[in-house]
Structure formats: structure tokens, C-alpha cells
Write an enzyme that holds these catalytic residues in place. Structure first.
Site, mmCIF file in Angstrom:
data_model
loop_
_atom_site.group_PDB
_atom_site.id
_atom_site.type_symbol
_atom_site.label_atom_id
_atom_site.label_comp_id
_atom_site.label_asym_id
_atom_site.label_seq_id
_atom_site.Cartn_x
_atom_site.Cartn_y
_atom_site.Cartn_z
ATOM 1 C CD GLU C 60 -1.461 -2.526 1.455
ATOM 2 O OE1 GLU C 60 -0.334 -2.632 1.985
ATOM 3 O OE2 GLU C 60 -2.166 -3.515 1.176
ATOM 4 C CG HIS C 129 -11.346 -8.109 6.145
ATOM 5 N ND1 HIS C 129 -10.754 -8.978 7.013
ATOM 6 C CD2 HIS C 129 -10.681 -8.252 4.974
ATOM 7 C CE1 HIS C 129 -9.780 -9.639 6.402
ATOM 8 N NE2 HIS C 129 -9.714 -9.206 5.169
HETATM 9 C C1 LIG Z 1 -1.698 -5.085 4.391
HETATM 10 C C2 LIG Z 1 -2.640 -5.942 3.610
HETATM 11 N N1 LIG Z 1 -2.893 -5.656 2.324
HETATM 12 C C3 LIG Z 1 -3.769 -6.397 1.602
HETATM 13 C C4 LIG Z 1 -4.414 -7.461 2.184
HETATM 14 C C5 LIG Z 1 -5.434 -8.284 1.377
HETATM 15 N N2 LIG Z 1 -4.874 -9.605 1.054
HETATM 16 C C6 LIG Z 1 -5.086 -10.669 1.851
HETATM 17 S S1 LIG Z 1 -4.255 -12.022 1.353
HETATM 18 C C7 LIG Z 1 -3.616 -11.205 0.000
HETATM 19 C C8 LIG Z 1 -2.696 -11.930 -0.937
HETATM 20 C C9 LIG Z 1 -1.456 -12.437 -0.266
HETATM 21 O O1 LIG Z 1 -0.703 -13.217 -1.132
HETATM 22 P P1 LIG Z 1 0.584 -13.995 -0.630
HETATM 23 O O2 LIG Z 1 1.408 -13.118 0.225
HETATM 24 O O3 LIG Z 1 1.252 -14.559 -1.818
HETATM 25 O O4 LIG Z 1 0.043 -15.136 0.320
HETATM 26 P P2 LIG Z 1 -0.882 -16.369 -0.049
HETATM 27 O O5 LIG Z 1 -2.295 -15.915 0.109
HETATM 28 O O6 LIG Z 1 -0.553 -16.780 -1.421
HETATM 29 O O7 LIG Z 1 -0.552 -17.410 0.957
HETATM 30 C C10 LIG Z 1 -4.073 -9.891 -0.036
HETATM 31 C C11 LIG Z 1 -3.716 -8.919 -1.071
HETATM 32 C C12 LIG Z 1 -4.117 -7.732 3.534
HETATM 33 N N3 LIG Z 1 -4.676 -8.738 4.186
HETATM 34 N N4 LIG Z 1 -3.231 -6.952 4.224
#
Ligand SMILES: Cc1ncc(C[n+]2csc(CCOP(=O)(O)OP(=O)(O)O)c2C)c(N)n1
Ligand SMILES: Cc1ncc(C[n+]2csc(CCOP(=O)(O)OP(=O)(O)O)c2C)c(N)n1
Ligand SMILES: [Mg+2]
Ligand SMILES: [Mg+2]
Lengths: 338, 414, 338, 414
Positions: C60, C129
Site C-alpha cells: 500500500e 475488514h
Molecule cells: C496489508 C494488507 N494488504 C492487503 C491485504 C489483502 N490480502 C489478503 S491475502 C492477500 C494476498 C497475499 O498473497 P501472498 O502473500 O502470496 O500469500 P498467499 O495468500 O498466497 O498465501 C491480499 C492482497 C491484507 N490482508 N493486508
């Protein structure tokens, strides 16, 4: 009892707590070998070692984030953010983690981090060394927020902050590090030895968080303020020639509502003063709370005297700063209101 | 014409309707990567961030210097825990579909990460999991009922109803509270390890983030502080190829491995086959030993694949081929360990099926017990008064008042 | 004129502006190929290409930071932060850079970034959320803050936000993405087609920033609110059987003080409602402003109905949410006050 | 006994009272590092992040493949601009000591960074400087008077009195506004470059941070976004060994070079002798060409030394040896270029002294002019009404009211 300025009082609080509690450690930019850019941690690394007074990378988010982990592992970190203007990279860790950890883990985890940071203007610091961002913290659940106005309080409150199992953001109004400041930049600076708050015990003492101080008593008006503005309010009251309660909030969260309402119920008139911008500032909450609690006692609108809705400008520092004239004008408004 | 700068947009190898293509993944032969001493200087082992440590080959044979010292009983336990994780996930996923819980996230296909890594660490080591590390909780003895109760936000919810499903913690088992904010746990792990080193203890810490989350500031903070103070920490990146809808190229994954991210700070990186429990265990053990003997942090990248949807709110068929997982060259961690154990004569298809059935029953029984403590719509409910606890160590006046206000209102409504 | 829900209206605003102004680009997590986790950017990448609707790393701070640079180079970025709960890593770039750039450079540099972000609870999102962090933005000088309460306003205000040369933080109350929500979770969901705000022109139109909307008119009480709470207030007024002005603030900064004060001067009673925690929330500023402007007209204390001083809890969502009962209780308090 | 983990605290090579010791710096011979093609793959040129590109040797001889194509006139101009920067710094430092300005930061010893890099970039390239890049402003034609007026916050201050001294900007010259917040400009530069690539223009951008500032999140954001989108940007780390009182080890500098920080993201790093104007120019030109032809970002580390105090608020004698600068093996950038030009017959000691005297006079004359527009205590003053402008594009109602309030108060006070 010694004579101390606010820097010395803070240093003494840290020293006292490090001596008393071996789990207390300090972390921050330039805090170690150098003793801090404002010298608040002077001598502590020499006394307690490099493993307890730790120079940190320039990374406020990393400082807060690692301090949380340090706290979870049983130590009691006191983190310094060099200027409150630079606390923002640490906000996510403060808001999303530090403030909520106990709550979200059903009370099982917590991290007793204290974050010390110099705030406020009046030192020709321009828009990046003058900010008072306390309102960004007082809206958060799970954090306590403190701002002392004199060395005695600074030491006693900092000790309580460090001892607290809750996270505390501890704002230090840097304009009054070396002496009380009544808002008139043209007068020669006076040292803390001229002020009762400059007398500070060498030893341990604690001032409980959550208690406001009635700095002066009067019956025509209540002035509710904190930090540097306490001194400005005192001067303004003299000039305006009113008899006022001057209340130093000291702990912004949790707020000592009782002391405030008792005063306003007595005086029926209230002025709130702070250095930060007015709109959405901490003063708005003070107005809202007092209005809710003391509505039927109010004889005039509660007035706020605060920074303007602009960044803190270098050249117009004293036009921005809510100085004596503005507080006096505020007092007059309130007193004349019918 | 001279070439010109244009904004480069990373492209996944396949989109829905296209055949899966994992040719972008660089793989090593099982057993081909040498295992350096745990005190090898970071600069001399940079190859580990590039190659892929693999123990099990495609036929389930364990090969090379990284073969760990695990007894058949330990391997069976690992297999069982991976299977149990998958059964739990499967059940909870279905319970979410039936509206029994509000949300869920599976670790389908990534079970070897939590089980293999967790097994290689000591009970006194502190773990800072991400939301896809349910295996760590299972491994460290959090009961299925407790985990389910958390997901149900019911009267036995360890989080007292305050968190969405899967945000577990287990203080006694040294498992930190899972955060909904990505990557924030990374600097916590480093701070915890710093404190361990300050106190002269020899517990280490470990943390996990996804490939996508490496773009967050906390990843950088953690690496920087870990490098500067040589904190005894294992920082893991679970590269499951996807971050919701964006593939790992949007975190820079196509340019260089995630294991390489710390090289510029002198942090050794190890890239490991995340679906090979033996390799995962071996690499973690190596990094733990390195940390414990003062060698500082290691960044471990676990190459795996997110077999399911990102969460129950997600529909991956919109952005990736449906059959991508089936084509993933590192396979399924459970199948691979099973095959190895069958090969070595310690396991059979029949036993496997029987165990699976048994685990399924265990999970169902746990669910039955869990819902007896309440569901979102039925049974006992948490006391709403608890909503105001634990904001602070002691509940301050204003929260007591708010509690009273709410109770008065509720009384009035009755 | 079409029937649109709020997601479609936001999508339409983006589409309209991308069509009209080739400098408008979109940047955010999952906004491109996928069209956003709430589908607000659905179809836009296919229509305008990967160079104008850009999937971003999960960062972000990086999204806001790079958007500032993109804006300085003559484009007009609309950044999406996936949930307002995740905006904090971007706060430093918003506070220290985006908000102050024009001021600190003597008016020479600016970056017209719009930050869209879904906020608010009621979707079983738990504490990460569900947040409504608008008060952290409304205290800042140099940023405008907007929160619409229906599709029509959402489109018109978003277009103004994008066209504005000032940075705008645009909060989207996600509970009402698909239909108005009156605060009663037990009633079946209703679609936007049941609400006049669901009628949205396909083409370009703008609703000026800085203008509140009088949603309902009455003479006994003024309810000042925004976002989801507008609908809750409407339902509560029915239940309480009072004749109330309901004012949808819409633009939190700059605040349309005139519309507010006109109403309160007329009714003499005022209730403020928002989902965010009460202490230090935006409502505090509303109280303070109205109290300052309308003190002599007030017949009762201004009452705030807001979230409690806790994080937003998953299981107690509807106890936390300031629903109809609490608004009704607030109305009764005010009406009974003498 | 097995070695144990202890918190590692980086130690500078010398503290006050100890002899300076730069043995930790790894140096290369001038001319020894090969210059790869600008389209060389990142993985093939990782040596550049380790070695040190140097052109001028200790005798002022220009050597090797990196010798840039600079005419004697250009070299003289570079020398003049470095000398002018130093004269300006010297004057302003003294004016601060006399209380004429509130604050100042010198770039003493680092002049080749701004001048050498600035010269290698095109006028259309956008620069995002740190507070120690005054040379960029001088080079791009910001008048000394304008710079001084900014420091004086007087009636001609480009910032209209809103910023502390040295927070310059110059829109026409494509110089972004200097921020007091460390590293925040880094992602701006990347975003700017992304926009340039989106628009299909071939302007690039460049930004600068100090060694200490690399620990901030913005450093990570910038590198990540630059790598993912292959943004045409040059990201520079000015490693002047110190960050106020903490030496570069607290930013991880002793473990691996700062130039290496991007290798894990596939960003080539080049470590260059920051006090060698020819090398600085050559490396910047190389990186600019690489960016312009679509090769994406380069991370350049300029190895130099902060010759003076951090700022006028700092006293370095408390934390480092007084004579450290004199012992710095890469010397003084002005002396080194001068020596080279004397060697090649294009310059002499007499000319040097004369030029210095002339520049000093120029600076004094500029100062005289600058103070005619007001000082902090005397002469014309900015109109306080301007305090309320530029918060927004148009001044909103509430700010107009606040302006009126203030003016009324001021009228009352008279
Ligand atoms: C600071 C923040 N930004 C955005 C999100 C929304 N979000 C939740 S999981 C995710 C994707 C994460 O991907 P990754 O780090 O590859 O982990 P995976 O889900 O593949 O295990 C996002 C964008 C969040 N939870 N926290
Ligand atoms: C976000 C932030 N944190 C802290 C500071 C205070 N500060 C100003 S300069 C500085 C040291 C920077 O060191 P470095 O990056 O090496 O740059 P140098 O001064 O050596 O050029 C610090 C800590 C700041 N300005 N901004
Ligand atoms: Mg992933
Ligand atoms: Mg430096």
C-alpha cells in the site's frame, strides 16, 4: 530532589527504570552511543551496555515492529521516534498490531511498548519538525496517549508508561525541553529552575496514567489543555485578568473526564487549547465530551484555540502557533458571550 | 531503431483456457545441491538461493546430502499431520459453504511447509505464522476443537469472538497470534529473536509470509533488522505462485528468486522444494542450527503451489487455468511423502486410505464437539460483555460505561 | 439513466473518466486482470489496457508513493487500497507527501491522486475488514475526504474526486455496495433498485465536493451522518416517529458547515452518527463545529451514536454496529432532554 | 563449547580519540573494473555491485573502460560547480552560525555526486533529490540568490516561507521538492518513471537517498516497483559512511554493499567511487542509457564521506574521530578532479585559487542580494496571508475564515 529540565527528567526516568527493571531496554535512532539528538538517552548506553540501549536502523516501522516482538518475548522496550513528524512509517505497526494484539488474542498476548517522541513547534523546525499528531493516536482503541507539560510530570508519567502493560505513546513537547515557554518568542528563554515543575526527585516515583492535573484554580472559566499550551494558557489568564481553572490533561487517553467536568460544571465556561490543527484535533473530542457531560452548565460555547488547518510553516511559526494573543482572544470571546 | 522503455507488465504463463505452463520455474535434480556447513559464510553459499534443494525425486527416492535423519515413525507422523491438515481444511471449507462459519482459508497443497518446518524446530522456538500456517497449530498440539471453535467465534473461541476465522494463536505452544494484516508478523519475529539474543537464550524464532507479501514494508524491516543485529530467526517466504489474482511476477518473482532477496544484506537464502517434506525439514533444521550457533538469519523460500482458492471469498477460475495445480511439477506434498514411504516399505495404499478415513472421522467428531459450544446462529453464545475486555490490561472507565450502555439497551430491547 | 448498485456506479465513474481523460489510470492490488476483489474495476483493463489499469504489488505504501510520482508526471492516478483496514502502510506517503506537496513547494508541485478504499463493517469481516478510519484523514490539511451513501452520489462524487487537483481519499462503505442497509441484519437484503439513489446516469456528471445533502427534511431534530449510517438513521427516524432533517455529509473535508448549521439552527437538536469508534472520531469534530456555530440554538446536548472504543469484533458485529436501536435511543435522549 | 547467538551490535572502526580506520572499505584499482554493455543481463554484471568503479587513480590519472567522454571545458565546468557548491555551503553554514538562517546542511566532500550525476542526465530527466543534493540545483541553473532566499524564508522564497532551509525545488528545471522525511522521494521517482514509460516518453528519473535511509520502507517500495515494472529510473544511494551518529553498519553496510540491495530483485547494482567525478559521470551515463533503452532500473551506490557535521544541529566530534575525513582513502572530490586537470595541463594551482576567490565573491554578492529580499529578523517579510494558500488548489472557506481571524487579531494587536 534535584533541579532538572525535561530532558534530564526523561533521562532520569529511563535511568530509574533501567536500574529497577532489567527487562527495560531502549531502541531508537541515535539513542545509543550518541545519547539521542535531544540527548534524552545520554549516558545510558555507557551505563547499561549496548544490549540494553540499542542504536537502530533509520526505520520507524522496523523500530515499532521489532519492539513489539521484543515485548512479546518478555522485555519492556522503550522506543524513541526521533521526531513525532517521523512516526507515520510506524503507524501501521502501532494501529494494526500494537494496539490490537491483546484484544485480538483474547487477552493472551500483549507487548508493553512505550514509544517516546518529541512533538510540537516553536523551534523553527518547519513543517517536518513541528507536528503534534496526537489526534491520530487518541482515536485508537488499545493505546494510551500521554503528553507532559513539565519535568516532574514527565518523569512520573514516563515511569508509569514504562510500567504499564498497555502500549503508550508518550509525546514530549520539545519546545519546553529546556524551559517553560509561555508563548512569547520575544521574551528571553527561562530555565526550568524558575518553575516548580523543575524540581524532580532523583529516585523512583510514578504519576498514574489517566489523571489530569489542575494547574491553577479559578471560577470564571475552565481552560483545558496540555503540553506547551499549559504555559501559554497560564500567561494568557494573567493578561486577560480572569480567574480560571487551568487543567493539564496529561493523559489524553484514557481521559480523566471527571476532573474536566467538575471544573466546567463549576465555571460554566470552557476554552480548549492545543497546538495541533483544530479540525478533527484532540480538542474536538474534548469539546464533544464536555458538551455531552456539562451541557446544562454551559453559559457560552466552548471555544477551541488551536493550530490552523495548514502544515506548520517555517516562516510563520508564530502566526501559526496558538499564542497568548489567540488564547486571550478566545477567553474574551467566551467571557463576553451572553 | 533503438529499443525504448515501455512499462513492463509481468505476465503469468497461462490464463484461464490456456494450458498450464511452469517452464518459468527453475528446478534442480533431487539430491544435486550440496549441503554446506551451517557456519558457511553467506557469500559462499549464494547458490542456495538460486538452485532448489530437493531430496525426494520424482519416484519418491530420497537423495543427496540433504536427506534428513528422520525415523519411519517421524515420517509417518508427518504424513498423518499433513493429511489431518487437509482433512480439517476440507471440512471447514465445506462448513463455510454451508454458512456455518463466515470465512475460511485452506492450505491445500502447501501442507509440507508447516509440518516440515514445524517439526524441525524446538518447542521453545517461537513461531509467527501467517494465515496459511494452520499446520503449525495442528503440529504443536492445538486441538482441532479449539481451532474450530475459533472459526465459529463460539463460547470456546480462544479469540473471544474478536477475530475472523483462522486467526488462531496458542500462547503455551509458542504460536503467535495470526494477523489479518499481511507481513506484520515478520518484524515481530525478528524482535523476538533479538530479545532472545539479548537475554542470551538459545531459542530462535521463525515467521512466514507469502510471495505477494514480500512487497510490504515489514518484509524489508525484518530483513534489515535481522541482518544488522544478526538475529537468530528463520524468515520464510511461501512462494505458492499466487497472491489472490496476481501471480508472483508482481512481487518480482520472475526476475530473481525470493530466497535471493536478502543476499544484498548478507542474509543467506535457501530455495527449497516446498512440497518435499524431507527437503523442507532438512533446510529448516540447517537454518535453525545456523541461527542457534550465532550465524544469524536465513531467508528460506518454499516453492509450492496454492492448490485451492485464495479464500472462500475467491474464485480462481477467473484468473488461472483450472488444471494448473495438476500440472505443477513439484506435485502434491502428501502424495510425494506417501510414495516415498510406500517405496521404502513403511506404508501402503491400504494403510493410507484407512488413515484418511480415520482422520476424516476425527475431524467430524471434533466438529460435532466444537458446535456444541455454539455456532454463529445456534447454541450457546459468547457473553457480549467480553467485547469490552482486553482492549487494555484493565478495562478503563469509559469502556465500563459503554458496556453498561449496551447492556441497558439490550435489557430495554427485551 | 440506468439501475446500478454502488459497485457498478463506481465502475461507471471510472469508465467515464478513463474514456474522457486519457491521463486517468488505475493502480491497485488485483484491480487489473481480475477486476478487483469487489469487482469495482471489472472490465476496465480489457477496455483500456494493461498500461492504464495496473495490477500492483501488495504494498500500500508503494502504491501511494508511486501514484504520487505518476501524478507529478501529468497522469491522474486512481489508486485502490483493497480494504481501508490496510491503508495504514500508506499513511506516511499520504500524510507527509501527498497532503503537503503543493503547500511545501509554494504551489508548484501537486499530485492529483484519488485513493479509493472500501470501509465499514457489517460483512462479518472482523477487526481487519471492517474499519472506518476516516478520522485519521479528516484531521489532515491538504487532503479531501469523501464517503458516499448511494450509487448516484458515489459516481458523481468519484468523478469530482478524480477531476480534483487535490488529493482525495474516497471511502466506499462496502456494506452498501449491493444494496441500501438500514441497520437490521435480520431483514432480507434489498437491492439498490428499491432506492432512488440506485438510478444512475450512464454518462458523465459531477457532484461537487464540499456539499452535504439533505436526505430528509423535518423540524424536530437534525441527524448528521454519512455512509451506511444514513440508511440506519432513516429507519431510526421512522421508528422513533420524529420529524428530522437527515443530512448526509458526503464530503467530510471540506465540510459544508452551512448546511449543517442551517439545519441545527432550525431544529435546535442534533444527533451525530457514524460507525467508527466515538472517541476522537469524526463525529467529535461535527459536535465541536456545531456547538461553536449553533450554541444558542441548542436545546439539548448534541448526542453521538458511534462504534464503541474497541476494535470491530467478529462475533459481536451487530452489538458493535451503531444500529437502529442505538440511534433510536439517541433520538429519544435528545428529544427528552429539557 | 558451541558458539551461541548473542545480539550483534555493529561497531564503527573508530570512535573519538581513536585513529581513523577505513580498512573495512573494499576498494578496486582505478581502471580495473570492466564496463559491460548497457544491455548486459543483470545476472551477468553482479560484480559491479561488489567492486568499485574508479577512473581517477591516486595520481589523478584517468584509467580504464569507464573513462567518460568529457571535454576539458566540461571538466572545468564540473570543477567550477563543485567549488561553487562548496563555497555556497561554507557561506550558508556561517550564516547559520551567525543566526541569519535557522538551519543548514552541507554536502562537504560529496560534491561529485550531484555534479557528476547531474551532468550525465538530460534536462528532461526528472530528479528527486535528497537534502544533500544542493549541487543538482546549482547545476540545473537555480540561482544562488533563489537558493539563499529559500534558506532565508524571505519574500522571494520559492517555498513561500513554508519549509526549513535547503528544502528547494525547481519545477522548470525538473527538480522535485526536497522532503524532510527520509526516502519518501524514492517511490515518487519510480512512479514518475512508470508514467514516462506509460506515456512512451524517453525521459528517465533519478533519486537519491543516504546509506542510513535505505532502512526505510520507501527504499523497498521503490526497488520493488522499479523491478516489477522495469521502470526507467536510477536509484542512488549516497553512502557517506554516516547517518547522523550511526555509521553505515546500522543499515547493514558492513555485510554487503548498498549497491547489492537490488540484486535479489534482479536490479543491477553499481558501486562507484563517489569522489571521482569521472567515474560518477560514467556510471550514471551507463545507467541512464540502460534505462532509456528499456533495461529498467539501476541501483548506484556512491561511496563517499560526509566531510562535515550532519547538519548545523549536529556535533560529530561526539561520535567519530575528528580527522576521519582526512584519512578517507577516496580523498576530496574537488582536489581529485583538480589534480587530474592539472596533470592533463588544463588547469593550474593559480587558476584554481583565482577561481575559488571569484566564486567566493559570487556567493557573497548573491548573499547581499538575497538578504535585500528580507531576513528572518529584518527587511521585507512575506505576507502572512500566504500561509493559508496552496493547502488546496483553491483556498476553501474554512481557510479563508482562519486567514480573516488571524488578520483581525493582528489588526487588533497593532
Ligand atoms: C496489508 C494488507 N494488504 C492487503 C491485504 C489483502 N490480502 C489478503 S491475502 C492477500 C494476498 C497475499 O498473497 P501472498 O502473500 O502470496 O500469500 P498467499 O495468500 O498466497 O498465501 C491480499 C492482497 C491484507 N490482508 N493486508
Ligand atoms: C522518516 C525520517 N526519520 C528520521 C529522520 C531524522 N533524520 C534526518 S537525517 C537522518 C540521517 C540520514 O542519514 P543518511 O540517510 O545516511 O543520509 P545523510 O545525512 O548521511 O546524507 C535522520 C535519522 C527523518 N528526517 N525522517
Ligand atoms: Mg502466494
Ligand atoms: Mg549517510
Amino acid at each position: 530532589m534535584s533541579q532538572m529540565n525535561m530532558i534530564q527528567a526523561i533521562n532520569s526516568a529511563l535511568d530509574t527504570m533501567m536500574e529497577k527493571d532489567p527487562t527495560v531496554i531502549i531502541l531508537g535512532e541515535d539513542v545509543g552511543y550518541f545519547g539521542g539528538v535531544f540527548r534524552c538517552t545520554d549516558g545510558l548506553q555507557a551505563k547499561y551496555g549496548e544490549h540494553r540501549v540499542i542504536d537502530a536502523p533509520i526505520s520507524e516501522g522496523g523500530i515499532v515492529g521489532s519492539a513489539i516482538g521484543i515485548g512479546v518475548n518478555g522485555l519492556r522496550p522503550v522506543a524513541e521516534i526521533q521526531f513525532a513528524d517521523y512516526i507515520y512509517p510506524g503507524l501501521d505497526q502501532i494501529i494494526s498490531e500494537l494496539a490490537r494484539l491483546r484484544y485480538r488474542s483474547g487477552g493472551e498476548f500483549f507487548s508493553p511498548v512505550t514509544i517516546r517522541t518529541p512533538c510540537g513547534g516553536g523551534i523553527r523546525g518547519g513543517q517536518t519538525h513541528s507536528q503534534s499528531p496526537e489526534a491520530l493516536f487518541t482515536h485508537l482503541s488499545g493505546i494510551k496517549t500521554v503528553m507532559p507539560s513539565n519535568p516532574y510530570d514527565a518523569k512520573g508519567l514516563l515511569i508509569s508508561a514504562i510500567e504499564s502493560d498497555d502500549p503508550v505513546v508518550f509525546f514530549e513537547p520539545k519546545r519546553i525541553y529546556n524551559g517553560p515557554f509561555d508563548g512569547d518568542p520575544n521574551k528571553p528563554a527561562v530555565p526550568w529552575s524558575t518553575h516548580p515543575g523543575g524540581k524532580v526527585p532523583e529516585e523512583y516515583y510514578a504519576i498514574p496514567l489517566g489523571k489530569a492535573a489542575v494547574v491553577e484554580e479559578g471560577d470564571e472559566l475552565s481552560i483545558i489543555t496540555y503540553g506547551t499550551m499549559v504555559h501559554v494558557a497560564q500567561a494568557a489568564v494573567r493578561i486577560a485578568g480572569v480567574s480560571a481553572d487551568i487543567i493539564d490533561v496529561r493523559t489524553l487517553v484514557p481521559l480523566d473526564v471527571e476532573t474536566l467536568t467538575q471544573s466546567v460544571e463549576k465555571t460554566g465556561r470552557c476554552l480548549i487549547a492545543h497546538e495541533a490543527s483544530k479540525f478533527g484535533g484532540y480538542g474536538a473530542e474534548l469539546v464533544a465530551t464536555i458538551q455531552e457531560e456539562c451541557f446544562w452548565h454551559l453559559q457560552a460555547p466552548i471555544e477551541r484555540v488551536a493550530g490552523w488547518e495548514t502544515p506548520y510553516p517555517h516562516a510563520f511559526e508564530w502566526d501559526y502557533f496558538p499564542g497568548q494573543e489567540r488564547v486571550v482572544a478566545g477567553i474574551r470571546n467566551i467571557m463576553e458571550a451572553v | 531503431m533503438t529499443p525504448k522503455s515501455r512499462l513492463h507488465i509481468p505476465q503469468p504463463s497461462a490464463r484461464p483456457g490456456q494450458p498450464p505452463d511452469f517452464s518459468y520455474l527453475s528446478l534442480s535434480e533431487a539430491g544435486s545441491v550440496a549441503r554446506p556447513d551451517t557456519d558457511a559464510p553467506a557469500r559462499e553459499i549464494e547458490n542456495l538461493a538460486q538452485e532448489l534443494v530437493r531430496v525426494l525425486d520424482d519416484d519418491g527416492e530420497a537423495k543427496g546430502e540433504w536427506v534428513p535423519d528422520l525415523t519411519p515413525a517421524q515420517l509417518l507422523e508427518a504424513l498423518r499431520l499433513m493429511m489431518l491438515t487437509r482433512q480439517l481444511d476440507d471440512r471447514m471449507q465445506r462448513m463455510q459453504r454451508q454458512g456455518k462459519i463466515s470465512f475460511y482459508m485452506q492450505s491445500l497443497g502447501e501442507e509440507a511447509v508447516s509440518i516440515g518446518q514445524g517439526m524441525a524446530l524446538d518447542a521453545g522456538d517461537m513461531l509467527f505464522p501467517s494465515y496459511r500456517n494452520q499446520g503449525l497449530f495442528i503440529l504443536r498440539g492445538t486441538s482441532l476443537v479449539d481451532m474450530m471453535c475459533q472459526c465459529l467465534s463460539n463460547t470456546r473461541d480462544m479469540c473471544k469472538g474478536r477475530q475472523m476465522p483462522i486467526m488462531y494463536h496458542n500462547k503455551e505452544a509458542n504460536l503467535f497470534s495470526v494477523s489479518g494484516n499481511l507481513a506484520t508478523q515478520y518484524p515481530h519475529a525478528v524482535g523476538w529473536a533479538m530479545a532472545s539474543a539479548i537475554k542470551g537464550e538459545d531459542h530462535i524464532s521463525a515467521s512466514w509470509v507469502g510471495d505477494g507479501s514480500t512487497a510490504e514494508a515489514d518484509f524489508h524491516y525484518a530483513l534489515t533488522f535481522a541482518a544488522v543485529y544478526q538475529a537468530p530467526v528463520i524468515l520464510n517466504v511461501v512462494n505458492n505462485q499466487w497472491a489472490i489474482s496476481t501471480f508472483q511476477g508482481f512481487a518480482g518473482g520472475l526476475r530473481r528468486s525470493f530466497a535471493a532477496r536478502g543476499l544484498g544484506l548478507g542474509i543467506p537464502g535457501v530455495r527449497v522444494d516446498g512440497n518435499d517434506l524431507l527437503a523442507v525439514y532438512a533446510v529448516t533444521q540447517w537454518a535453525a542450527q545456523r541461527a542457534r550457533q550465532g550465524g544469524g538469519p536465513t531467508l528460506v523460500e518454499l516453492v509450492t503451489y496454492r492448490g485451492g482458492a485464495h479464500s472462500t471469498s475467491d474464485d480462481p477460475s477467473r484468473y488461472r487455468p483450472k488444471d494448473e495445480w495438476a500440472a505443477f511439477p513439484l506435485g502434491d506434498p502428501i502424495e510425494r511423502l506417501k510414495q516415498h514411504m510406500v517405496n521404502t516399505g513403511h506404508w501402503s495404499d491400504e494403510q493410507h486410505t484407512a488413515l484418511n478415513d480415520e482422520l476424516k472421522k476425527t475431524v467430524i467428531a471434533a466438529w460435532k464437539e466444537a458446535i456444541s459450544f455454539g455456532t454463529m446462529s445456534e447454541g450457546p453464545r459468547l457473553d457480549v460483555r467480553e467485547m469490552f475486555d482486553d482492549v487494555y490490561a484493565e478495562t478503563p472507565q469509559h469502556l465500563k460505561q459503554q458496556r453498561e450502555q449496551l447492556l441497558a439497551l439490550k435489557r430495554g430491547a427485551q
